[in-house]
Write a protein that holds these residues in place. Structure first.
Motif, PDB file in Angstrom:
ATOM      1  N   SER B  84       0.952  -1.167   0.022  1.00 45.97           N
ATOM      2  CA  SER B  84       0.111   0.150  -0.013  1.00 45.97           C
ATOM      3  C   SER B  84       0.839   1.135  -0.152  1.00 45.97           C
ATOM      4  O   SER B  84       0.401   2.423  -0.349  1.00 45.97           O
ATOM      5  N   ASP B  85       2.306   1.023   0.261  1.00 42.67           N
ATOM      6  CA  ASP B  85       3.126   2.333   0.123  1.00 42.67           C
ATOM      7  C   ASP B  85       3.274   2.775  -1.646  1.00 42.67           C
ATOM      8  O   ASP B  85       4.030   3.707  -1.519  1.00 42.67           O
ATOM      9  N   THR B  86       3.024   1.655  -2.192  1.00 43.77           N
ATOM     10  CA  THR B  86       3.296   2.184  -3.638  1.00 43.77           C
ATOM     11  C   THR B  86       2.617   3.489  -4.006  1.00 43.77           C
ATOM     12  O   THR B  86       1.441   3.702  -3.827  1.00 43.77           O
ATOM     13  N   ALA B  87       3.266   4.617  -4.576  1.00 43.06           N
ATOM     14  CA  ALA B  87       2.998   5.650  -4.823  1.00 43.06           C
ATOM     15  C   ALA B  87       3.868   6.790  -5.036  1.00 43.06           C
ATOM     16  O   ALA B  87       5.163   6.443  -5.410  1.00 43.06           O
ATOM     17  N   GLU B  88       3.663   7.927  -5.515  1.00 40.41           N
ATOM     18  CA  GLU B  88       4.559   9.204  -5.819  1.00 40.41           C
ATOM     19  C   GLU B  88       4.923   9.841  -4.623  1.00 40.41           C
ATOM     20  O   GLU B  88       3.924  10.119  -3.924  1.00 40.41           O
ATOM     21  N   TYR B  89       6.291  10.073  -4.458  1.00 37.18           N
ATOM     22  CA  TYR B  89       6.600  10.650  -3.323  1.00 37.18           C
ATOM     23  C   TYR B  89       7.357  12.145  -3.613  1.00 37.18           C
ATOM     24  O   TYR B  89       8.356  12.087  -4.530  1.00 37.18           O
ATOM     25  N   PHE B  90       6.900  13.135  -3.123  1.00 36.65           N
ATOM     26  CA  PHE B  90       7.670  14.426  -3.466  1.00 36.65           C
ATOM     27  C   PHE B  90       8.134  15.152  -2.267  1.00 36.65           C
ATOM     28  O   PHE B  90       7.574  15.163  -0.880  1.00 36.65           O
ATOM     29  N   CYS B  91       9.397  15.596  -2.363  1.00 37.16           N
ATOM     30  CA  CYS B  91      10.046  16.522  -1.675  1.00 37.16           C
ATOM     31  C   CYS B  91       9.688  17.773  -1.938  1.00 37.16           C
ATOM     32  O   CYS B  91       9.646  18.131  -3.077  1.00 37.16           O
ATOM     33  N   ALA B  92       9.666  18.869  -0.870  1.00 38.57           N
ATOM     34  CA  ALA B  92       9.298  20.332  -1.279  1.00 38.57           C
ATOM     35  C   ALA B  92       9.993  20.955  -0.206  1.00 38.57           C
ATOM     36  O   ALA B  92      10.212  20.384   0.945  1.00 38.57           O
ATOM     37  N   GLN B 101       5.949  30.223  -1.669  1.00 35.61           N
ATOM     38  CA  GLN B 101       7.297  29.739  -2.481  1.00 35.61           C
ATOM     39  C   GLN B 101       7.612  28.213  -2.382  1.00 35.61           C
ATOM     40  O   GLN B 101       8.920  27.754  -2.620  1.00 35.61           O
ATOM     41  N   LEU B 102       6.779  27.565  -2.115  1.00 34.74           N
ATOM     42  CA  LEU B 102       6.858  26.095  -1.916  1.00 34.74           C
ATOM     43  C   LEU B 102       7.299  25.599  -3.255  1.00 34.74           C
ATOM     44  O   LEU B 102       6.722  25.530  -4.509  1.00 34.74           O
ATOM     45  N   THR B 103       8.404  24.879  -3.216  1.00 34.17           N
ATOM     46  CA  THR B 103       9.195  24.249  -4.701  1.00 34.17           C
ATOM     47  C   THR B 103       9.157  22.920  -4.319  1.00 34.17           C
ATOM     48  O   THR B 103       9.913  22.299  -3.384  1.00 34.17           O
ATOM     49  N   PHE B 104       8.634  22.153  -5.480  1.00 35.57           N
ATOM     50  CA  PHE B 104       8.676  20.717  -5.330  1.00 35.57           C
ATOM     51  C   PHE B 104       9.781  20.049  -6.247  1.00 35.57           C
ATOM     52  O   PHE B 104      10.349  20.609  -6.964  1.00 35.57           O
ATOM     53  N   GLY B 105      10.186  18.731  -5.839  1.00 30.20           N
ATOM     54  CA  GLY B 105      11.203  18.055  -6.574  1.00 30.20           C
ATOM     55  C   GLY B 105      10.271  17.534  -7.532  1.00 30.20           C
ATOM     56  O   GLY B 105       9.091  17.279  -7.535  1.00 30.20           O
ATOM     57  N   SER B 106      11.063  16.601  -8.459  1.00 29.51           N
ATOM     58  CA  SER B 106      10.347  15.953  -9.521  1.00 29.51           C
ATOM     59  C   SER B 106       9.714  14.768  -9.261  1.00 29.51           C
ATOM     60  O   SER B 106       8.909  14.029 -10.137  1.00 29.51           O
ATOM     61  N   GLY B 107       9.750  14.245  -8.005  1.00 28.09           N
ATOM     62  CA  GLY B 107       9.197  13.171  -7.714  1.00 28.09           C
ATOM     63  C   GLY B 107       9.922  11.885  -7.807  1.00 28.09           C
ATOM     64  O   GLY B 107      10.570  11.675  -8.668  1.00 28.09           O
ATOM     65  N   THR B 108       9.459  10.719  -6.621  1.00 22.75           N
ATOM     66  CA  THR B 108      10.192   9.393  -6.744  1.00 22.75           C
ATOM     67  C   THR B 108       9.022   8.460  -6.817  1.00 22.75           C
ATOM     68  O   THR B 108       8.007   8.638  -5.859  1.00 22.75           O
ATOM     69  N   GLN B 109       8.753   7.592  -7.943  1.00 27.71           N
ATOM     70  CA  GLN B 109       7.739   6.648  -7.939  1.00 27.71           C
ATOM     71  C   GLN B 109       8.357   5.507  -6.948  1.00 27.71           C
ATOM     72  O   GLN B 109       9.162   4.711  -7.414  1.00 27.71           O
ATOM     73  N   LEU B 110       7.868   5.044  -5.808  1.00 24.98           N
ATOM     74  CA  LEU B 110       7.875   3.943  -5.364  1.00 24.98           C
ATOM     75  C   LEU B 110       7.188   2.817  -5.559  1.00 24.98           C
ATOM     76  O   LEU B 110       5.936   3.132  -5.310  1.00 24.98           O
TER      77      LEU B 110
END
Lengths: 115, 114
Positions: B84-92, B101-110
Motif C-alpha cells: 500500500s506504500d506504492t505511490a509517488e513521493y514528492f520532496c518540497a 514559494q513552496l518548490t517541489f522536486g520531480s518526484g520518486t515513484q516507489l
C-alpha cells in the motif's frame, strides 16, 4: 469532511472551449493556490491568493484566471482551451504568516483532458 | 532562489524491505522541508515536515525523515514497506513563512513488489 474539495474531478473538453474548476476549503485558511501537474508529474504553482493580493506565476498564460468570491473559494477559469492545457490541476490552501508552518493542504485534483 | 533534487525517479523494493528516498535541496536562506505522497489518481497528502528543532521527524504511515544541514538533505525512510506504500513521493522546500514559494522536486515513484 474534505478539507479542500474541488470539482469536477474529471473533465474532457474540446479545444477552444472555456471551462471552470471550482475549489472550496473549510479549514479557515487565508491563502489559496492553484497548482498544475504535467504529464511528467512535475508540480508548478500557478497562482496564490489571499484577501490582500493575487500573485501570478509569470509563466501562466493569461487565458487562466482565478476568481475568488470569498476567502473559502478560489475557482479557476480557463478560456480558449489548448491541447497543452491537459494536466491535473490541484487546488490548495494554507494559513499564512511567519511561523505558521507553511503546511499546504491539497485537494484531490481535477484531471483535465483537452481533445 | 531554492531548488529540490530527488535523485531517484523510480525505486522498486520488495515488500517488508527497508527503503530510503533521497532528497537534496539548495537555498540561500533557512528552509522548511516537506514530504508529500500522491497515491494513484489521488491528491497530495502531507507525510511529514521539518520546521525546526529535532532533525529526525516522524510522519504518518511509519515514515520518518532526517534533516541534515551540512549535506543539505532530507531523506525519507521506512524500515519495512507495504504494498500500500506504492505511490509517488514528492520532496518540497519553502522559506519560512512563505508557503507560496513552496518548490517541489520531480518526484520518486516507489513501487513495492510482492
Amino acid at each position: 469532511d474534505t478539507a479542500v474539495s474541488q470539482t469536477p474531478k474529471y473533465l474532457v473538453t474540446q479545444m477552444g472551449n472555456d471551462k471552470s474548476i471550482k475549489c472550496e476549503q473549510n479549514l479557515g485558511h487565508d491563502t489559496m493556490y492553484w497548482y498544475k501537474q504535467d504529464s511528467k508529474k512535475f508540480l508548478k504553482i500557478m497562482f496564490s491568493y489571499n484577501n490582500k493580493e493575487l500573485i501570478i506565476n509569470e509563466t501562466v498564460p493569461n487565458r487562466f484566471s482565478p476568481k475568488s468570491p470569498d476567502k473559502a473559494h478560489l475557482n479557476l477559469h480557463i478560456n480558449s482551451l489548448e491541447l497543452g492545457d491537459s494536466a491535473v490541476y490541484f487546488c490548495a490552501s494554507s494559513q499564512g504568516g511567519e511561523g505558521s508552518g507553511n503546511t499546504i493542504y491539497f485537494g484531490e485534483g481535477s484531471w483535465l483532458t483537452v481533445v | 532562489a531554492q531548488s529540490v533534487t530527488q535523485l531517484d525517479s523510480q525505486v522498486p523494493v520488495f515488500e517488508e524491505a527497508p527503503v530510503e528516498l533521497r532528497c537534496n535541496y539548495s537555498s540561500s536562506v533557512s528552509v522548511y522541508l516537506f514530504w508529500y505522497v500522491q497515491y494513484p489518481n489521488q491528491g497530495l497528502q502531507l507525510l511529514l515536515k521539518y520546521l525546526s528543532g529535532s532533525t529526525l521527524v516522524k510522519g504518518i504511515n511509519g515514515f520518518e525523515a532526517e534533516f541534515n544541514k551540512s549535506q543539505t538533505s532530507f531523506h525519507l525512510r521506512k524500515p519495512s514497506v507495504h504494498i500500500s506504500d506504492t505511490a509517488e513521493y514528492f520532496c518540497a522546500v519553502s522559506p519560512p513563512g512563505s508557503a507560496r514559494q513552496l518548490t517541489f522536486g520531480s518526484g520518486t515513484q516507489l513501487t513495492v513488489l510482492p
